[in-house]
Write a protein that holds these residues in place. Structure first.
Motif, PDB file in Angstrom:
ATOM      1  N   THR A  31       0.842  -1.206   0.000  1.00 25.00           N
ATOM      2  CA  THR A  31       0.000   0.000   0.000  1.00 25.00           C
ATOM      3  C   THR A  31       0.876   1.255   0.000  1.00 25.00           C
ATOM      4  O   THR A  31       0.614   2.203  -0.752  1.00 25.00           O
ATOM      5  CB  THR A  31      -0.934   0.014   1.225  1.00 25.00           C
ATOM      6  N   ALA A  32       1.913   1.245   0.843  1.00 27.30           N
ATOM      7  CA  ALA A  32       2.828   2.391   0.900  1.00 27.30           C
ATOM      8  C   ALA A  32       3.547   2.569  -0.428  1.00 27.30           C
ATOM      9  O   ALA A  32       3.752   3.705  -0.887  1.00 27.30           O
ATOM     10  CB  ALA A  32       3.837   2.197   2.028  1.00 27.30           C
ATOM     11  N   TYR A  33       3.924   1.460  -1.071  1.00 26.36           N
ATOM     12  CA  TYR A  33       4.618   1.545  -2.363  1.00 26.36           C
ATOM     13  C   TYR A  33       3.703   2.151  -3.431  1.00 26.36           C
ATOM     14  O   TYR A  33       4.143   2.971  -4.241  1.00 26.36           O
ATOM     15  CB  TYR A  33       5.094   0.162  -2.810  1.00 26.36           C
ATOM     16  N   ASP A  34       2.438   1.753  -3.415  1.00 25.06           N
ATOM     17  CA  ASP A  34       1.468   2.307  -4.378  1.00 25.06           C
ATOM     18  C   ASP A  34       1.286   3.809  -4.160  1.00 25.06           C
ATOM     19  O   ASP A  34       1.294   4.599  -5.105  1.00 25.06           O
ATOM     20  CB  ASP A  34       0.110   1.606  -4.241  1.00 25.06           C
ATOM     21  N   THR A  35       1.112   4.180  -2.905  1.00 25.00           N
ATOM     22  CA  THR A  35       0.904   5.592  -2.571  1.00 25.00           C
ATOM     23  C   THR A  35       2.104   6.427  -2.984  1.00 25.00           C
ATOM     24  O   THR A  35       1.960   7.509  -3.569  1.00 25.00           O
ATOM     25  CB  THR A  35       0.656   5.754  -1.052  1.00 25.00           C
ATOM     26  N   TYR A  36       3.296   5.895  -2.702  1.00 25.15           N
ATOM     27  CA  TYR A  36       4.515   6.641  -3.031  1.00 25.15           C
ATOM     28  C   TYR A  36       4.713   6.734  -4.543  1.00 25.15           C
ATOM     29  O   TYR A  36       5.123   7.779  -5.067  1.00 25.15           O
ATOM     30  CB  TYR A  36       5.736   5.983  -2.384  1.00 25.15           C
ATOM     31  N   THR A  37       4.404   5.660  -5.251  1.00 24.93           N
ATOM     32  CA  THR A  37       4.517   5.672  -6.713  1.00 24.93           C
ATOM     33  C   THR A  37       3.608   6.738  -7.316  1.00 24.93           C
ATOM     34  O   THR A  37       4.020   7.497  -8.205  1.00 24.93           O
ATOM     35  CB  THR A  37       4.181   4.285  -7.297  1.00 24.93           C
ATOM     36  N   ASP A  38       2.374   6.818  -6.823  1.00 22.69           N
ATOM     37  CA  ASP A  38       1.445   7.850  -7.310  1.00 22.69           C
ATOM     38  C   ASP A  38       2.000   9.249  -7.045  1.00 22.69           C
ATOM     39  O   ASP A  38       1.906  10.145  -7.899  1.00 22.69           O
ATOM     40  CB  ASP A  38       0.082   7.705  -6.620  1.00 22.69           C
ATOM     41  N   MET A  39       2.591   9.426  -5.854  1.00 20.82           N
ATOM     42  CA  MET A  39       3.168  10.715  -5.497  1.00 20.82           C
ATOM     43  C   MET A  39       4.333  11.062  -6.423  1.00 20.82           C
ATOM     44  O   MET A  39       4.450  12.189  -6.920  1.00 20.82           O
ATOM     45  CB  MET A  39       3.643  10.649  -4.037  1.00 20.82           C
ATOM     46  N   LEU A  40       5.196  10.081  -6.645  1.00 20.78           N
ATOM     47  CA  LEU A  40       6.339  10.286  -7.534  1.00 20.78           C
ATOM     48  C   LEU A  40       5.883  10.721  -8.927  1.00 20.78           C
ATOM     49  O   LEU A  40       6.451  11.646  -9.526  1.00 20.78           O
ATOM     50  CB  LEU A  40       7.149   8.990  -7.671  1.00 20.78           C
ATOM     51  N   MET A  41       4.871  10.048  -9.435  1.00 23.01           N
ATOM     52  CA  MET A  41       4.423  10.331 -10.795  1.00 23.01           C
ATOM     53  C   MET A  41       3.857  11.746 -10.918  1.00 23.01           C
ATOM     54  O   MET A  41       4.093  12.439 -11.905  1.00 23.01           O
ATOM     55  CB  MET A  41       3.423   9.272 -11.242  1.00 23.01           C
TER      56      MET A  41
END
Length: 365
Positions: A31-41
């Motif tokens: 979940t944290a990886y998904d959230t961070y990926t969205d933020m990065l993008m």
């Protein structure tokens, strides 16, 4: 036409904090990886539109970028290409060799062409001391998986001047790197940084002194030479043509954008960074870190490279030859074998690399 910049992306997740590491990192889950990926993008889109600059290198550092998984890394890579000119020549992902099921084939298909493996040592007792979560057999399996997927440009990290490290154990590590066909090797002397577990326990570590560390560095340089690696930067060795394009931007004092918590940037003559907290990254917090790109900085960074400083590079950057004062200061150290003067500039020798900080200060005084 403006030179292409580099793009650095910091992935702050680690399965476990190594006792020597002072980089910003934290544990995470899917979940944290998904959230961070969205933020990065979102941030990639913002910076891409704001800068409107082409990039030719992309580097995923950390932390442990491979924890995001190949699917997310490929998605981020594609977006970075779209917003930074679709002309990225070198894309590097740092990989932890303990993750044995990593999908290297998906990475290769997604345009990533360079892997940096956090090996650190090919001696299991040294890996245990360093708190690494892999052993030598796992590292070999990881490297082979990358090669089988088509990766040729593979870099391996080593650490030297460890407690109880011997010339023989260092030789085993270098032998291992060469046997794996590594095109690039980064080798760092263990430094005890504040706010690390090693720092708290520093009295018990029995670290080698400066002379012993320098001796290990000499052994390392000689072994690398025997295997045909070029010593192109203080801590970096490569087969011909396999220098890290992204890291050369730092040492050539060229521009780059850092995206992520704790990531540093150098754009339009200004240095700035994001504090080491995901919340700071999310809120676009940025701290000005001074002007960059001046003459002293150019020399300080350039002298980390075996190519050193030349009149051509100085003229191209500042419109003049290297100042006489720097030439005269450098000449003082030629007889002691710390500096090599050339027809059009000067460079530090391997002996000079070992005392580079104080030596560069003397040259710039």
């Amino acid at each position: 036409m403006m030179k292409p910049i580099g793009v650095y992306i910091h992935v702050p997740f680690c399965a476990k904090k190594c006792p020597y590491c002072d980089f910003y990192s934290r544990t995470g889950n899917e979940t944290a990886y998904d959230t961070y990926t969205d933020m990065l993008m979102k941030k990639i889109v913002c910076w891409g539109e704001k800068l409107n600059r082409n990039a030719d290198t992309l580097y995923f550092g950390g932390g442990t970028p491979s924890l995001l998984g190949a699917e997310r890394l490929v998605t981020i890579t594609a977006l970075a290409g779209k917003y930074f000119g679709n002309n990225i020549k070198e894309t590097t992902v740092e990989v932890n060799p303990s993750k044995e099921d990593f999908d290297f084939e998906k990475l290769m298909q997604g345009g990533i062409n360079r892997i940096s493996v956090g090996l650190q040592s090919a001696n299991d007792n040294e890996l245990e001391f360093l708190g690494r979560q892999h052993n030598t057999a796992q590292a070999k399996k990881c490297i082979n998986a990358a090669k089988n997927a088509g990766f040729e440009n593979i870099s391996l990290d080593l650490m030297i001047a460890l407690p109880n490290q011997t010339k023989s154990s260092l030789e085993r590590s270098v032998d291992f790197c060469a046997e794996q066909g590594a095109k690039h090797i980064s080798a760092y002397i263990l430094k005890i940084e504040p706010k690390t577990v090693f720092y708290k326990n520093r009295e018990k570590l029995h670290l080698p002194d400066d002379d012993e560390a320098a001796e290990m560095y000499e052994v390392l340089c000689e072994l690398m030479k025997q295997y045909g690696y070029t010593h192109y930067e203080i801590s970096n060795f490569c087969k011909r043509g396999y220098e890290s394009r992204h890291n050369l931007k730092y040492w050539h004092d060229e521009e780059y954008i850092g995206i992520g918590p704790s990531a540093h940037s150098f754009i339009d003559g200004k240095r700035f960074y994001c504090p080491g907290k995901i919340k700071s990254f999310e809120e676009d917090e940025s701290i000005f870190d001074g002007d960059g790109g001046g003459e002293e900085e150019f020399i300080m960074l350039g002298l980390r490279l075996s190519e050193g400083i030349t009149n051509q590079s100085y003229m191209q950057r500042f419109g003049k030859a290297i100042p006489d004062s720097y030439i005269k200061n450098a000449q003082r150290f030629e007889k002691t074998g710390l500096v090599r003067m050339t027809d059009n500039g000067f460079t530090l020798t391997e002996k000079g690399f070992m005392v580079s900080n104080s030596l560069i200060t003397e040259i710039l005084t």
